[in-house]
Motif scaffolding. Structure first.
Motif, PDB file in Angstrom:
ATOM      1  N   ASP A 168      31.844  79.179  25.679  1.00  0.00           N
ATOM      2  CA  ASP A 168      32.174  78.822  24.075  1.00  0.00           C
ATOM      3  C   ASP A 168      33.377  78.001  24.191  1.00  0.00           C
ATOM      4  O   ASP A 168      34.071  77.950  23.198  1.00  0.00           O
ATOM      5  N   GLY A 169      33.848  77.419  25.355  1.00  0.00           N
ATOM      6  CA  GLY A 169      34.961  76.754  25.293  1.00  0.00           C
ATOM      7  C   GLY A 169      36.360  77.341  25.883  1.00  0.00           C
ATOM      8  O   GLY A 169      37.292  76.723  25.950  1.00  0.00           O
ATOM      9  N   ASN A 170      36.359  78.484  26.029  1.00  0.00           N
ATOM     10  CA  ASN A 170      37.275  79.219  26.531  1.00  0.00           C
ATOM     11  C   ASN A 170      37.351  79.459  27.996  1.00  0.00           C
ATOM     12  O   ASN A 170      36.133  79.928  28.450  1.00  0.00           O
TER      13      ASN A 170
ATOM     14  N   SER B 264      45.353  77.093  19.768  1.00  0.00           N
ATOM     15  CA  SER B 264      43.798  77.684  20.356  1.00  0.00           C
ATOM     16  C   SER B 264      43.551  79.324  20.102  1.00  0.00           C
ATOM     17  O   SER B 264      42.625  79.772  19.988  1.00  0.00           O
TER      18      SER B 264
ATOM     19  N   GLN C 229      43.168  73.526  11.497  1.00  0.00           N
ATOM     20  CA  GLN C 229      42.719  71.964  11.966  1.00  0.00           C
ATOM     21  C   GLN C 229      43.273  70.866  11.238  1.00  0.00           C
ATOM     22  O   GLN C 229      43.325  71.081   9.907  1.00  0.00           O
TER      23      GLN C 229
ATOM     24  N   GLY D 212      41.374  76.628  25.522  1.00  0.00           N
ATOM     25  CA  GLY D 212      40.345  77.001  24.341  1.00  0.00           C
ATOM     26  C   GLY D 212      40.550  75.860  23.384  1.00  0.00           C
ATOM     27  O   GLY D 212      41.128  75.057  23.451  1.00  0.00           O
ATOM     28  N   LYS D 213      39.651  76.235  22.223  1.00  0.00           N
ATOM     29  CA  LYS D 213      39.630  75.076  21.144  1.00  0.00           C
ATOM     30  C   LYS D 213      40.948  75.372  20.091  1.00  0.00           C
ATOM     31  O   LYS D 213      41.148  76.542  19.749  1.00  0.00           O
TER      32      LYS D 213
ATOM     33  N   THR E 177      45.193  70.904  28.451  1.00  0.00           N
ATOM     34  CA  THR E 177      43.811  70.974  28.199  1.00  0.00           C
ATOM     35  C   THR E 177      42.893  71.286  29.734  1.00  0.00           C
ATOM     36  O   THR E 177      43.408  71.216  30.731  1.00  0.00           O
TER      37      THR E 177
ATOM     38  N   GLU F 252      36.409  85.678  21.111  1.00  0.00           N
ATOM     39  CA  GLU F 252      37.490  85.132  22.097  1.00  0.00           C
ATOM     40  C   GLU F 252      38.450  86.270  22.453  1.00  0.00           C
ATOM     41  O   GLU F 252      39.071  86.385  23.351  1.00  0.00           O
TER      42      GLU F 252
ATOM     43  N   ASP G 151      41.625  75.247  17.030  1.00  0.00           N
ATOM     44  CA  ASP G 151      41.274  75.138  16.050  1.00  0.00           C
ATOM     45  C   ASP G 151      41.809  75.958  14.811  1.00  0.00           C
ATOM     46  O   ASP G 151      41.262  76.222  13.507  1.00  0.00           O
TER      47      ASP G 151
END
Length: 654
Positions: free
Chosen positions: A641-643, A550, A613, A607-608, A625, A527, A610
């Protein structure tokens, strides 16, 4: 980034925190280990006050400005020193001779070497990220100082309260870290890590050195032993490199021993010519120290008051008893009554004042019973750490030794105060416990960090007393055995301590630090690499909107590109809250476009969320989002990877 390269940044950090203050302390007339030990206090006070003045005068914060401020303070200190010496009719004290200074330097080298090994093993890489909640604010605050050129404590709080015209947050740590970055070109994480190393391995041992000097008088063996013993305690400094992460507290507590030494000199302890700080100079240093502690972290002042009350009250009561025995009743009686009234008034103010409501509002659960908490204190295993038997034994020996030395007996009640506060915070959930520990956020970690202040002193006294006993005699005062034989036995006992503790618990302390620097969950290696790539597509004057949970709150500290939410929580403005709720719908919402233009927000970083959590606050950013295709955003970069980074285009098209 290699540790060899980072060593040059560390040298710059040491220079910033030692040299400006040393110029001033030598100007005041101090010499030897005292001049060097007090130097960080003056350096921190100088840089943090200069930052406030610079902010008020609209002078950009820079190494040049900080150096000019240091030169002005050094010149003023020299003038004060000359005036004080003329009034006292004497020349500057010549210090304690070359041997104690050389021994202190050797001890400092040992402490710095072990400290460097601890930090290197704990962090892994010199620019590693602390994966903790508070670190997000500290990184972002340092980055804002570098970007805006304003390092004032009166404004730093606006990082999380951007709608306020001013918001106080003690900025000494961030002033220090930003100077390291500005003068070396280091990244914010690297500058912060080298600042942490310097505070733990240089500032703290130096402060312990001057405190022990004030207690024991001139002693080469005590000067050699003190810095090494200083880094043997897990509760401080090493835990505060990981827990929180409490870097401002780390700085404030590291300065405390030197300020306590000044307090002892003001109170005339020790009595006679053994004090290394003239009383008039000590008054100046005490005031300077109060400023440094307050602008590092205000609860360091409460810690100083809790510990410093013991020698002050001990000395006052001893004086009163002598007067009563001499049948001089009036003066001590009136003094004690006035003191009791003043303390009662202060207690009422501290308890009732709304100034401290926010600090006292924190509530940490008790995690053990009082017997277990007492055991943790005795074994220096606070907050669930492994027992440190070797250093604990030496502390106990020191407690027995000071009983035979009237001038040092106050160390026992002072140590018990810190220990008692920790026991209350960690094991009792009662109104009394909350009342007594509230000024430390009811936090057992902060209270545990107070214990080594007196623990170091007791340990040094214990080692010196042990050396004297092994040599076949008992010294009247630790460090003044008068012959080489007790000193050699003390050095030998210290060597045994180092070996018996596996080099002063380096492995254990490194593990404590490593827990804070483990890869993720805030920002992992992949990240971080994505942020650095994506930043090349963001103009210097643009603002990036993002859900800080995130890990993207660190985008600014890592890349220098400003983000909309620099911390995980804050008193955000209505404009920020609107974008947090609706930014992804900008193309269909003219109000969002107007706010985005006003705030210069042209990008959204996705990003996630996370970190921590399950924390409901991560859900406060539904408008940040990933935008739907055709919704007015163009994809700029993604890592699979979600970013992803999107540019806002819908508002311009509309």
């Amino acid at each position: 980034m290699t540790w060899l390269t980072a060593s040059f940044v560390a040298l710059a950090a040491i220079a910033w925190v030692v040299i400006p203050g040393a110029l001033a302390t030598y100007g005041l007339g101090l010499r030897g280990v005292t001049a060097w030990g007090v130097a960080p206090v003056v350096s921190v006070a100088t840089m943090s006050v200069a930052a406030i003045l610079g902010g008020a005068l609209h002078i950009a914060w820079s190494p040049v400005f900080a150096a000019v401020a240091a030169a002005v303070v050094a010149a003023a200190a020299t003038g004060i020193g000359i005036l004080v010496r003329r009034l006292r009719g004497g020349a500057p004290r010549d210090g304690d001779g070359r041997l104690p200074l050389a021994a202190g330097a050797l001890g400092m080298l040992g402490a710095m070497a072990l400290g460097a090994l601890t930090v290197q093993n704990g962090m892994g890489t010199p620019d590693a990220l602390s994966q903790t909640y508070d670190a997000v604010f500290h990184y972002s605050a340092t980055a804002r100082i570098i970007e805006n050129g304003n390092a004032s404590s009166l404004l730093l709080g606006t990082v999380t309260s951007p709608g306020a015209g001013s918001a106080f947050y003690p900025a000494a740590w961030h002033d220090f870290a930003s100077l390291i970055a500005l003068s070396t070109g280091a990244s914010v994480p690297l500058a912060s890590n080298m600042a942490a190393f310097t505070v733990a391995s240089v500032v703290w041992p130096l402060g312990c050195l001057v405190l022990v000097r004030q207690l024991t008088g001139p002693s080469a063996v005590a000067s050699l032993v003190t810095p090494i013993v200083g880094i043997a305690f897990g509760a401080f400094p090493w835990t505060l490199l990981a827990f929180g992460v409490l870097w401002p507290n780390l700085l404030g507590f590291a300065l405390m021993p030197a300020v306590l030494a000044a307090l002892l000199a003001v109170c005339g302890r020790p009595v006679g010519d053994d004090s290394s700080i003239p009383r008039a100079t000590a008054v100046v240093l005490l005031g300077t120290g109060a400023v440094a502690l307050g602008l590092a972290h205000p609860n360091a002042i409460f810690s100083l008051a809790a510990i410093g009350a013991a020698p002050v009250l001990w000395g006052l009561l001893s004086w009163a008893i002598r007067k009563f025995r001499a049948r001089q009743i009036a003066a001590p009686a009136v003094t004690l009554v006035l003191l009791a009234a003043a303390l009662a008034g202060l207690a009422v103010f501290l308890v009732k004042s709304p100034l401290f409501d926010n600090v006292r509002s924190f509530s940490w659960p008790a995690y053990q019973n009082p017997a277990q908490a007492t055991g943790e204190v005795l074994t220096n295993a606070t907050n669930g750490k492994d027992a440190a038997w070797a250093i604990s034994l030496v502390v106990v020996l020191g407690a027995f030794a000071v009983v035979r030395r009237p001038g040092l007996r106050w160390l026992i009640p002072a140590h018990l105060v810190s220990a008692g506060l920790f026991v209350f915070a960690s094991s009792l959930k009662t109104p009394l416990a909350a009342l007594l520990t509230g000024f430390w956020y009811n936090d057992s970690y902060r209270l545990a960090a107070m214990i080594p202040v007196t623990g170091v002193c007791l340990a040094v006294v214990g080692l010196v007393a042990l050396g004297s006993q092994l040599a076949g005699g008992a010294a009247d005062r630790p460090g003044l055995a008068g012959t080489r034989r007790p000193a050699l036995f003390t050095v030998a006992a210290t060597a045994v301590l180092v070996l018996a503790s596996s080099f002063l618990y380096v492995r254990e302390h490194s593990a404590v630090i490593a827990a804070s620097y483990t890869n993720g969950p805030l920002v992992d290696t992949e990240e971080r690499a994505f942020y650095l790539r994506a930043a090349s597509s963001v103009p210097a004057d643009a603002v990036v909107a993002q859900n800080p949970w995130s890990g993207s709150a660190l985008f600014e500290a890592l890349t220098g590109k400003q983000v909309l939410f620099p911390h995980l929580a804050g008193a955000w403005t209505p404009d920020q809250q609107l974008l947090a709720a609706r930014f992804r719908d900008a193309a269909a919402d003219p109000e969002v476009c107007r706010v985005a233009e006003r705030l210069r927000v042209d990008f959204i970083l996705v990003g996630k969320p996370d970190f921590w959590q399950g924390d409901a606050r991560a859900n406060d950013f539904p408008g940040l989002t990933a935008p739907a295709p055709g919704s007015g955003f163009d994809l700029v970069a993604a890592d699979g990877d979600g970013n992803s980074l999107y540019r806002l285009t819908g508002c311009a098209a509309g």
